[in-house]
Design an enzyme around this catalytic site. Sequence first.
Site, PDB file in Angstrom:
ATOM      1  N   SER A  12       0.855  -1.191   0.000  1.00  0.00           N
ATOM      2  CA  SER A  12       0.000   0.000   0.000  1.00  0.00           C
ATOM      3  C   SER A  12       0.883   1.231   0.000  1.00  0.00           C
ATOM      4  O   SER A  12       1.655   1.464   0.942  1.00  0.00           O
ATOM      5  CB  SER A  12      -0.888   0.026   1.243  1.00  0.00           C
ATOM      6  OG  SER A  12      -1.401   1.343   1.404  1.00  0.00           O
ATOM      7  N   HIS A  37      -1.248  -1.387  -4.282  1.00  0.00           N
ATOM      8  CA  HIS A  37      -2.530  -1.055  -3.639  1.00  0.00           C
ATOM      9  C   HIS A  37      -2.590   0.450  -3.365  1.00  0.00           C
ATOM     10  O   HIS A  37      -1.687   1.015  -2.752  1.00  0.00           O
ATOM     11  CB  HIS A  37      -2.621  -1.850  -2.337  1.00  0.00           C
ATOM     12  CG  HIS A  37      -3.907  -1.735  -1.588  1.00  0.00           C
ATOM     13  ND1 HIS A  37      -5.023  -2.495  -1.896  1.00  0.00           N
ATOM     14  CD2 HIS A  37      -4.265  -0.965  -0.533  1.00  0.00           C
ATOM     15  CE1 HIS A  37      -6.005  -2.204  -1.049  1.00  0.00           C
ATOM     16  NE2 HIS A  37      -5.575  -1.262  -0.218  1.00  0.00           N
ATOM     17  N   ASP A  39      -4.841   3.474  -1.739  1.00  0.00           N
ATOM     18  CA  ASP A  39      -5.912   3.747  -0.776  1.00  0.00           C
ATOM     19  C   ASP A  39      -6.498   5.135  -0.987  1.00  0.00           C
ATOM     20  O   ASP A  39      -5.842   6.142  -0.722  1.00  0.00           O
ATOM     21  CB  ASP A  39      -5.355   3.630   0.648  1.00  0.00           C
ATOM     22  CG  ASP A  39      -5.129   2.187   1.044  1.00  0.00           C
ATOM     23  OD1 ASP A  39      -6.077   1.393   0.931  1.00  0.00           O
ATOM     24  OD2 ASP A  39      -3.994   1.851   1.449  1.00  0.00           O
ATOM     25  N   MET A  41      -9.159   7.861   0.113  1.00  0.00           N
ATOM     26  CA  MET A  41      -9.952   8.227   1.298  1.00  0.00           C
ATOM     27  C   MET A  41     -10.536   9.622   1.125  1.00  0.00           C
ATOM     28  O   MET A  41      -9.894  10.498   0.546  1.00  0.00           O
ATOM     29  CB  MET A  41      -9.047   8.212   2.531  1.00  0.00           C
ATOM     30  CG  MET A  41      -8.321   6.891   2.737  1.00  0.00           C
ATOM     31  SD  MET A  41      -7.421   6.895   4.283  1.00  0.00           S
ATOM     32  CE  MET A  41      -6.587   5.298   4.174  1.00  0.00           C
ATOM     33  N   HIS A  70      -8.481   0.909  -3.798  1.00  0.00           N
ATOM     34  CA  HIS A  70      -9.390   0.660  -2.680  1.00  0.00           C
ATOM     35  C   HIS A  70     -10.068   1.973  -2.312  1.00  0.00           C
ATOM     36  O   HIS A  70      -9.440   2.863  -1.757  1.00  0.00           O
ATOM     37  CB  HIS A  70      -8.548   0.111  -1.512  1.00  0.00           C
ATOM     38  CG  HIS A  70      -9.299  -0.112  -0.240  1.00  0.00           C
ATOM     39  ND1 HIS A  70      -8.655  -0.342   0.961  1.00  0.00           N
ATOM     40  CD2 HIS A  70     -10.630  -0.160   0.037  1.00  0.00           C
ATOM     41  CE1 HIS A  70      -9.558  -0.529   1.916  1.00  0.00           C
ATOM     42  NE2 HIS A  70     -10.758  -0.404   1.376  1.00  0.00           N
ATOM     43  N   MET A  72     -12.255   4.188  -0.158  1.00  0.00           N
ATOM     44  CA  MET A  72     -12.884   4.373   1.158  1.00  0.00           C
ATOM     45  C   MET A  72     -13.598   5.714   1.093  1.00  0.00           C
ATOM     46  O   MET A  72     -13.189   6.698   1.714  1.00  0.00           O
ATOM     47  CB  MET A  72     -11.810   4.318   2.248  1.00  0.00           C
ATOM     48  CG  MET A  72     -11.296   2.895   2.478  1.00  0.00           C
ATOM     49  SD  MET A  72      -9.701   2.825   3.294  1.00  0.00           S
ATOM     50  CE  MET A  72      -8.639   3.023   1.850  1.00  0.00           C
ATOM     51  N   MET A 141     -11.172  -6.221   5.809  1.00  0.00           N
ATOM     52  CA  MET A 141     -10.375  -5.264   6.578  1.00  0.00           C
ATOM     53  C   MET A 141     -10.020  -5.872   7.929  1.00  0.00           C
ATOM     54  O   MET A 141     -10.909  -6.319   8.669  1.00  0.00           O
ATOM     55  CB  MET A 141     -11.155  -3.956   6.806  1.00  0.00           C
ATOM     56  CG  MET A 141     -11.501  -3.160   5.563  1.00  0.00           C
ATOM     57  SD  MET A 141     -10.102  -2.684   4.517  1.00  0.00           S
ATOM     58  CE  MET A 141      -9.055  -1.788   5.679  1.00  0.00           C
ATOM     59  N   PHE A 147      -6.139   4.613   8.282  1.00  0.00           N
ATOM     60  CA  PHE A 147      -4.729   4.885   8.547  1.00  0.00           C
ATOM     61  C   PHE A 147      -3.891   3.623   8.379  1.00  0.00           C
ATOM     62  O   PHE A 147      -4.381   2.519   8.620  1.00  0.00           O
ATOM     63  CB  PHE A 147      -4.550   5.407   9.984  1.00  0.00           C
ATOM     64  CG  PHE A 147      -5.400   6.611  10.267  1.00  0.00           C
ATOM     65  CD1 PHE A 147      -4.973   7.881   9.891  1.00  0.00           C
ATOM     66  CD2 PHE A 147      -6.654   6.470  10.859  1.00  0.00           C
ATOM     67  CE1 PHE A 147      -5.781   8.991  10.116  1.00  0.00           C
ATOM     68  CE2 PHE A 147      -7.471   7.577  11.085  1.00  0.00           C
ATOM     69  CZ  PHE A 147      -7.031   8.840  10.711  1.00  0.00           C
ATOM     70  N   GLY A 148      -2.637   3.821   7.990  1.00  0.00           N
ATOM     71  CA  GLY A 148      -1.689   2.721   7.986  1.00  0.00           C
ATOM     72  C   GLY A 148      -1.146   2.526   9.399  1.00  0.00           C
ATOM     73  O   GLY A 148      -1.353   3.363  10.287  1.00  0.00           O
ATOM     74  N   ASP A 176      -6.500  -6.606   4.346  1.00  0.00           N
ATOM     75  CA  ASP A 176      -5.957  -5.246   4.385  1.00  0.00           C
ATOM     76  C   ASP A 176      -5.899  -4.740   5.820  1.00  0.00           C
ATOM     77  O   ASP A 176      -6.935  -4.522   6.443  1.00  0.00           O
ATOM     78  CB  ASP A 176      -6.845  -4.341   3.523  1.00  0.00           C
ATOM     79  CG  ASP A 176      -6.220  -2.989   3.266  1.00  0.00           C
ATOM     80  OD1 ASP A 176      -5.098  -2.729   3.757  1.00  0.00           O
ATOM     81  OD2 ASP A 176      -6.865  -2.178   2.574  1.00  0.00           O
ATOM     82  N   GLY A 177      -4.659  -4.570   6.307  1.00  0.00           N
ATOM     83  CA  GLY A 177      -4.456  -3.982   7.621  1.00  0.00           C
ATOM     84  C   GLY A 177      -3.623  -4.865   8.542  1.00  0.00           C
ATOM     85  O   GLY A 177      -3.988  -6.008   8.814  1.00  0.00           O
ATOM     86  N   GLY A 198       1.217  -2.117   4.097  1.00  0.00           N
ATOM     87  CA  GLY A 198       1.779  -0.769   3.999  1.00  0.00           C
ATOM     88  C   GLY A 198       3.040  -0.689   4.819  1.00  0.00           C
ATOM     89  O   GLY A 198       4.154  -0.839   4.312  1.00  0.00           O
ATOM     90  N   SER A 199       2.878  -0.491   6.124  1.00  0.00           N
ATOM     91  CA  SER A 199       4.058  -0.380   6.986  1.00  0.00           C
ATOM     92  C   SER A 199       4.894  -1.650   6.943  1.00  0.00           C
ATOM     93  O   SER A 199       6.124  -1.583   7.014  1.00  0.00           O
ATOM     94  CB  SER A 199       3.642  -0.031   8.416  1.00  0.00           C
ATOM     95  OG  SER A 199       2.533  -0.797   8.811  1.00  0.00           O
TER      96      SER A 199
HETATM   97  C1  DX5 Z   1      -6.198   1.222   5.796  1.00  0.00           C
HETATM   98  C2  DX5 Z   1      -5.780   0.983   4.359  1.00  0.00           C
HETATM   99  C3  DX5 Z   1      -4.655   0.035   4.255  1.00  0.00           C
HETATM  100  C4  DX5 Z   1      -3.399   0.475   4.950  1.00  0.00           C
HETATM  101  C5  DX5 Z   1      -2.689  -0.731   5.459  1.00  0.00           C
HETATM  102  O1  DX5 Z   1      -7.267   2.084   5.827  1.00  0.00           O
HETATM  103  O2  DX5 Z   1      -6.865   0.477   3.606  1.00  0.00           O
HETATM  104  O3  DX5 Z   1      -4.407  -0.370   2.911  1.00  0.00           O
HETATM  105  O4  DX5 Z   1      -2.524   1.214   4.136  1.00  0.00           O
HETATM  106  O5  DX5 Z   1      -1.602  -0.315   6.182  1.00  0.00           O
HETATM  107  P1  DX5 Z   1      -0.815  -1.277   7.159  1.00  0.00           P
HETATM  108  O6  DX5 Z   1      -0.318  -2.424   6.344  1.00  0.00           O
HETATM  109  O7  DX5 Z   1       0.284  -0.392   7.668  1.00  0.00           O
HETATM  110  O8  DX5 Z   1      -1.763  -1.714   8.241  1.00  0.00           O
HETATM  111 ZN    ZN Z   2      -6.448  -0.469   1.562  1.00  0.00          ZN
END
Ligand code: DX5
Ligand code: ZN
Length: 234
Positions: A12, A37, A39, A41, A70, A72, A141, A147-148, A176-177, A198-199
């Site tokens: 992500s 990916h 995101d 928002m 994705h 949101m 999810m 947030f990541g 995801d997450g 992501g992280s």
């Molecule tokens: C959260 C996003 C994710 C996010 C995941 O709202 O949809 O895609 O970037 O981040 P990590 O892997 O750091 O939880």
């Molecule tokens: Zn996502």
Amino acid sequence: MEFNRDVKIAPSILSADFADFGREIEAVESQGADWVHVDVMDGHFVPNLTFGPPAVKAFRRHVKTVMDVHLMIAPVDPYIDAYADAGADILTAHVEAGPHIHRTLQAIRGAGMKAGVALNPGTPAEAVAHLLDLVDLVCVMTVNPGFGGQSFLDMTDKIRRLREMIGDRETHIEIDGGVDPKTAPVVREAGADVLVAGSGVFRGGSVQNPSVYGDNIRAIREAAEASNPYPFNR
Ligand code: DX5
Ligand code: ZN
């Protein structure tokens, strides 16, 4: 895009350097990412704001694999054509985003993209029971979106249930997450094939030091591949 249930890692770019998306995308792809990916928002469906269609269109020029977008956002329908024009391969909308998700998913496919449906942690698997013939991907999810870097919520029962409901359909299960080498085998074993991270991918690396991305991707992939996915492990 040929269908399979092999483990796929989808970094992500929410965790990338926001001043350097082009090189960040190229770095994760050259280090083994299967999909990218994105995101989106809106500050309304989720409490954070990210990328509109022009930004996503700019990312597209750098994505050689699969651009997995994705959403949101709510509402979704007014923006479907704009994200198709931006070059999304897969467009995922939340089942919670509005009263007419069925129409939304038809419109996504109608615009020439693969359609995904995402479920927040509080939403049961059954919420998508009547949508499975309309989607190419179900996104579970494992954090509350926005947030990541949040900690993983265990949705194992929901993932297994979805895997059963999907049966022989060529439908991906994406998580995801909070995906990292510890949680990846848990979700793989429950039946997931696409792991967003992501992280877990960007942590410790940079475009100057991309091999860390490769190490992170490999660690998640190897941990996931070590488990035998449901329903074959019954
Ligand atoms: C959260 C996003 C994710 C996010 C995941 O709202 O949809 O895609 O970037 O981040 P990590 O892997 O750091 O939880
Ligand atoms: Zn996502």
